[in-house]
Write a protein that holds these residues in place. Structure first.
Motif, mmCIF file in Angstrom:
data_model
loop_
_atom_site.group_PDB
_atom_site.id
_atom_site.type_symbol
_atom_site.label_atom_id
_atom_site.label_comp_id
_atom_site.label_asym_id
_atom_site.label_seq_id
_atom_site.Cartn_x
_atom_site.Cartn_y
_atom_site.Cartn_z
ATOM 1 N N MET A 109 -8.319 -17.688 19.142
ATOM 2 C CA MET A 109 -9.635 -18.007 18.624
ATOM 3 C C MET A 109 -10.133 -19.334 19.185
ATOM 4 S SD MET A 109 -11.972 -16.963 16.652
ATOM 5 C CE MET A 109 -13.340 -17.515 15.742
ATOM 6 N N LEU A 110 -9.280 -20.362 19.148
ATOM 7 C CA LEU A 110 -9.677 -21.658 19.690
ATOM 8 C C LEU A 110 -9.898 -21.590 21.195
ATOM 9 C CD1 LEU A 110 -7.422 -24.143 17.689
ATOM 10 C CD2 LEU A 110 -9.880 -23.799 17.483
ATOM 11 N N GLY A 111 -9.177 -20.703 21.872
ATOM 12 C CA GLY A 111 -9.360 -20.537 23.314
ATOM 13 C C GLY A 111 -10.744 -20.030 23.647
ATOM 14 N N ARG A 112 -11.241 -19.085 22.876
ATOM 15 C CA ARG A 112 -12.582 -18.558 23.107
ATOM 16 C C ARG A 112 -13.640 -19.621 22.833
ATOM 17 N NH1 ARG A 112 -12.864 -12.535 20.483
ATOM 18 N NH2 ARG A 112 -11.449 -11.537 21.939
ATOM 19 N N ILE A 113 -13.451 -20.380 21.767
ATOM 20 C CA ILE A 113 -14.407 -21.446 21.446
ATOM 21 C C ILE A 113 -14.417 -22.487 22.557
ATOM 22 C CG2 ILE A 113 -14.900 -23.341 19.846
ATOM 23 C CD1 ILE A 113 -13.821 -21.535 17.603
ATOM 24 N N TRP A 114 -13.221 -22.842 23.057
ATOM 25 C CA TRP A 114 -13.133 -23.827 24.125
ATOM 26 C C TRP A 114 -13.812 -23.317 25.395
ATOM 27 C CZ3 TRP A 114 -13.164 -28.536 25.205
ATOM 28 C CH2 TRP A 114 -12.766 -29.026 26.437
ATOM 29 N N GLU A 115 -13.597 -22.060 25.749
ATOM 30 C CA GLU A 115 -14.230 -21.484 26.939
ATOM 31 C C GLU A 115 -15.751 -21.468 26.785
ATOM 32 O OE1 GLU A 115 -12.922 -20.607 29.892
ATOM 33 O OE2 GLU A 115 -11.042 -21.409 29.134
ATOM 34 N N GLY A 116 -16.228 -21.088 25.618
ATOM 35 C CA GLY A 116 -17.668 -21.092 25.371
ATOM 36 C C GLY A 116 -18.256 -22.481 25.449
ATOM 37 N N THR A 117 -17.523 -23.461 24.947
ATOM 38 C CA THR A 117 -17.965 -24.855 24.997
ATOM 39 C C THR A 117 -18.035 -25.344 26.440
ATOM 40 O OG1 THR A 117 -16.977 -25.253 22.835
ATOM 41 C CG2 THR A 117 -17.489 -27.185 24.158
ATOM 42 N N LYS A 118 -17.032 -25.009 27.243
ATOM 43 C CA LYS A 118 -17.042 -25.424 28.645
ATOM 44 C C LYS A 118 -18.228 -24.821 29.397
ATOM 45 C CE LYS A 118 -12.914 -24.287 30.025
ATOM 46 N NZ LYS A 118 -11.651 -24.149 30.782
ATOM 47 N N VAL A 119 -18.503 -23.549 29.143
ATOM 48 C CA VAL A 119 -19.628 -22.892 29.816
ATOM 49 C C VAL A 119 -20.937 -23.553 29.396
ATOM 50 C CG1 VAL A 119 -20.928 -20.737 29.948
ATOM 51 C CG2 VAL A 119 -18.444 -20.702 30.148
ATOM 52 N N THR A 120 -21.068 -23.842 28.103
ATOM 53 C CA THR A 120 -22.294 -24.469 27.605
ATOM 54 C C THR A 120 -22.488 -25.847 28.215
ATOM 55 O OG1 THR A 120 -22.075 -23.249 25.537
ATOM 56 C CG2 THR A 120 -23.531 -25.165 25.523
ATOM 57 N N VAL A 121 -21.441 -26.630 28.276
ATOM 58 C CA VAL A 121 -21.534 -27.971 28.855
ATOM 59 C C VAL A 121 -21.870 -27.880 30.339
ATOM 60 C CG1 VAL A 121 -20.189 -30.037 29.434
ATOM 61 C CG2 VAL A 121 -20.057 -29.066 27.141
ATOM 62 N N ALA A 122 -21.290 -26.934 31.044
ATOM 63 C CA ALA A 122 -21.574 -26.774 32.467
ATOM 64 C C ALA A 122 -23.042 -26.387 32.686
ATOM 65 C CB ALA A 122 -20.655 -25.720 33.070
ATOM 66 N N LEU A 134 -25.576 -27.026 30.662
ATOM 67 C CA LEU A 134 -26.394 -28.192 30.336
ATOM 68 C C LEU A 134 -26.368 -29.223 31.462
ATOM 69 C CD1 LEU A 134 -25.569 -28.657 26.547
ATOM 70 C CD2 LEU A 134 -27.702 -27.840 27.562
ATOM 71 N N ALA A 135 -25.214 -29.401 32.092
ATOM 72 C CA ALA A 135 -25.113 -30.336 33.212
ATOM 73 C C ALA A 135 -25.950 -29.861 34.396
ATOM 74 C CB ALA A 135 -23.652 -30.503 33.633
ATOM 75 N N MET A 136 -25.947 -28.558 34.662
ATOM 76 C CA MET A 136 -26.753 -28.027 35.762
ATOM 77 C C MET A 136 -28.236 -28.191 35.479
ATOM 78 S SD MET A 136 -24.559 -24.610 36.767
ATOM 79 C CE MET A 136 -25.992 -23.817 37.401
ATOM 80 N N ILE A 137 -28.656 -27.942 34.256
ATOM 81 C CA ILE A 137 -30.066 -28.108 33.901
ATOM 82 C C ILE A 137 -30.471 -29.566 34.013
ATOM 83 C CG2 ILE A 137 -31.698 -27.980 31.972
ATOM 84 C CD1 ILE A 137 -30.167 -25.419 31.104
ATOM 85 N N ALA A 138 -29.614 -30.471 33.531
ATOM 86 C CA ALA A 138 -29.916 -31.900 33.622
ATOM 87 C C ALA A 138 -30.035 -32.333 35.077
ATOM 88 C CB ALA A 138 -28.847 -32.710 32.899
ATOM 89 N N ALA A 139 -29.148 -31.855 35.935
ATOM 90 C CA ALA A 139 -29.198 -32.216 37.353
ATOM 91 C C ALA A 139 -30.490 -31.703 37.997
ATOM 92 C CB ALA A 139 -27.981 -31.648 38.083
ATOM 93 N N ALA A 140 -30.908 -30.507 37.641
ATOM 94 C CA ALA A 140 -32.153 -29.959 38.204
ATOM 95 C C ALA A 140 -33.361 -30.778 37.743
ATOM 96 C CB ALA A 140 -32.310 -28.504 37.788
#
Length: 58
Positions: free
Chosen positions: A1-14, A16-22
């Motif tokens: 369960m924590l693995g899925r949350i962590w993966e989702g968090t990493k994707v979300t942060v990535a 957001l970083a791409m949008i901020a860079a654009a």
């Protein structure tokens, strides 16, 4: 369960970083265009002779 949350968090942060860079890149491009059209540059261009194709006095 924590693995899925962590993966989702990493994707979300990535994403957001791409949008901020654009957004930052777009802002830098806008500043570059605005700096290119400074009044000093316009005044310097106004003093240059214009090429109109007409024949002037010799």
């Amino acid at each position: 369960m924590l693995g899925r949350i962590w993966e989702g968090t990493k994707v979300t942060v990535a994403l957001l970083a791409m949008i901020a860079a654009a957004l930052i890149s777009a802002n830098k491009l806008d500043h570059g265009r605005r700096d290119a059209a400074r009044p000093g540059d316009v005044a310097r261009q106004a003093t240059d002779p214009a090429v109109t194709g007409s024949v002037g006095p010799r």
